[in-house]
Design an enzyme around this catalytic site. Structure first.
Site, PDB file in Angstrom:
ATOM      1  N   PHE A 234       0.886  -0.994  -0.131  1.00 12.47           N
ATOM      2  CA  PHE A 234      -0.124  -0.460  -0.145  1.00 12.47           C
ATOM      3  C   PHE A 234       0.607   1.417  -0.002  1.00 12.47           C
ATOM      4  CE2 PHE A 234      -3.820  -2.142   2.102  1.00 12.47           C
ATOM      5  CZ  PHE A 234      -5.055  -2.304   0.664  1.00 12.47           C
TER       6      PHE A 234
ATOM      7  N   HIS B 221      -6.453  -8.921   9.761  1.00 14.91           N
ATOM      8  CA  HIS B 221      -6.708  -8.203   9.058  1.00 14.91           C
ATOM      9  C   HIS B 221      -7.539  -8.888   7.814  1.00 14.91           C
ATOM     10  CE1 HIS B 221      -3.671  -4.081   9.182  1.00 14.91           C
ATOM     11  NE2 HIS B 221      -5.011  -4.511  11.066  1.00 14.91           N
TER      12      HIS B 221
END
Ligand code: NAD
Length: 249
Positions: free
Chosen positions: A35, A121
């Site tokens: 990311f 996550h």
């Protein structure tokens, strides 16, 4: 072997209760973009907040559009040398728990049993109903969305279906948090592999391990805010460093 790899090898040899904490950086060598690297996903797109996903059909459509694109990399990805080295450490009994922020399932694909992997996550290889938690496979969802932008709803209760991942603004999974805390507090060595350490609460675990007396190692291309408290910081590629330190190809 350079001096950093040598130091890492020594710390691994001295440890018998290690916890490994991985981020998107361990999977870039498998072709999945992270990311926050300069070319990472967030350099091009803003994350979608959980509440916006719930409130807006347009946001849900945008989320599925992105998911279909990201999955092109994720579905063909295979574990790389870094994943194999982690699997070796688990197999040898030195590492009991791999806490991962990743949603790609590559630790399990590298042979690590489910009970040794904590997915903080969630998992992006399937979807689930936000109301009744029923599992939904991705392929039929992609097909319907690609056909006429149909948004998935639960066949059991009519609830909103979302990938089984934890979005920004969504509650953390309680069991995964409990298991992460337990392994963080019981380890003698905590190794971070490929995380910018900016996403909390996940990024608190290295600090907690260090405060509790464990040695802390960070292997990451770029500097992180926690480098200053670590016993060893290696700004190199994970596959090579961990592969060489463990003797895994
Ligand atoms: P991040 O993108 O914030 O940070 C990744 C870090 O890894 C960067 O600092 C980068 O310098 C480093 N890195 C990249 N490739 C590397 C390599 N080969 N060797 C060494 N370092 C390398 O990722 P994060 O900290 O995990 O947090 C982002 C969130 O993104 C997580 O919650 C995760 O759920 C999600 N995510 C997951 C995947 C995946 O499952 N593979 C991919 C992208 C994002």
């Amino acid at each position: 072997m350079d001096e950093y790899t040598e130091k890492l090898r020594n710390l691994i040899q001295l440890s018998d209760r290690m916890t490994i904490f991985t981020g998107a950086g361990i999977s870039t060598e498998s072709g999945i973009p992270d990311f926050r690297s300069p070319n990472g996903i967030w350099s091009k797109l803003q994350p979608i907040q959980f509440q916006d996903f719930i409130d807006s059909a347009e946001m849900r459509a945008e989320a599925w559009r992105r998911k279909i694109i990201i999955d092109k990399d994720m579905q063909k990805a295979l574990p790389n040398r870094g994943h194999r080295a982690v699997a070796h450490l688990v197999d040898s009994g030195k590492c009991q728990t791999v806490i991962t922020q990743n949603i790609d399932g590559l630790h399990q694909d590298s042979g690590i049993p489910d009970q040794n992997v904590v997915e903080l996550h969630g998992n992006g290889t399937y979807a689930s109903c936000l109301q009744c938690s029923l599992r939904h496979e991705l392929e039929p969802i992609f097909e319907a969305f690609n056909r006429d932008n149909t948004l998935p709803v639960c066949r059991h209760c009519g609830g909103i279906v979302k990938t089984a991942t934890v979005s920004f603004g969504q509650a953390m999974p309680e069991e995964a948090m409990r298991l992460s805390e337990r392994s963080t507090l019981s380890c003698d060595l905590f190794i971070v592999l490929g995380s910018s350490l900016v996403v909390f609460p996940a990024a608190a675990f290295p600090q907690i391990a260090k405060q509790n007396g464990a040695k802390l190692v960070i292997v990451n291309r770029e500097a992180t805010d926690q480098d200053r408290i670590a016993d060893l910081v290696v700004h190199q590629e994970i596959g090579q460093v961990l592969g060489d330190a463990t003797g895994v190809d």
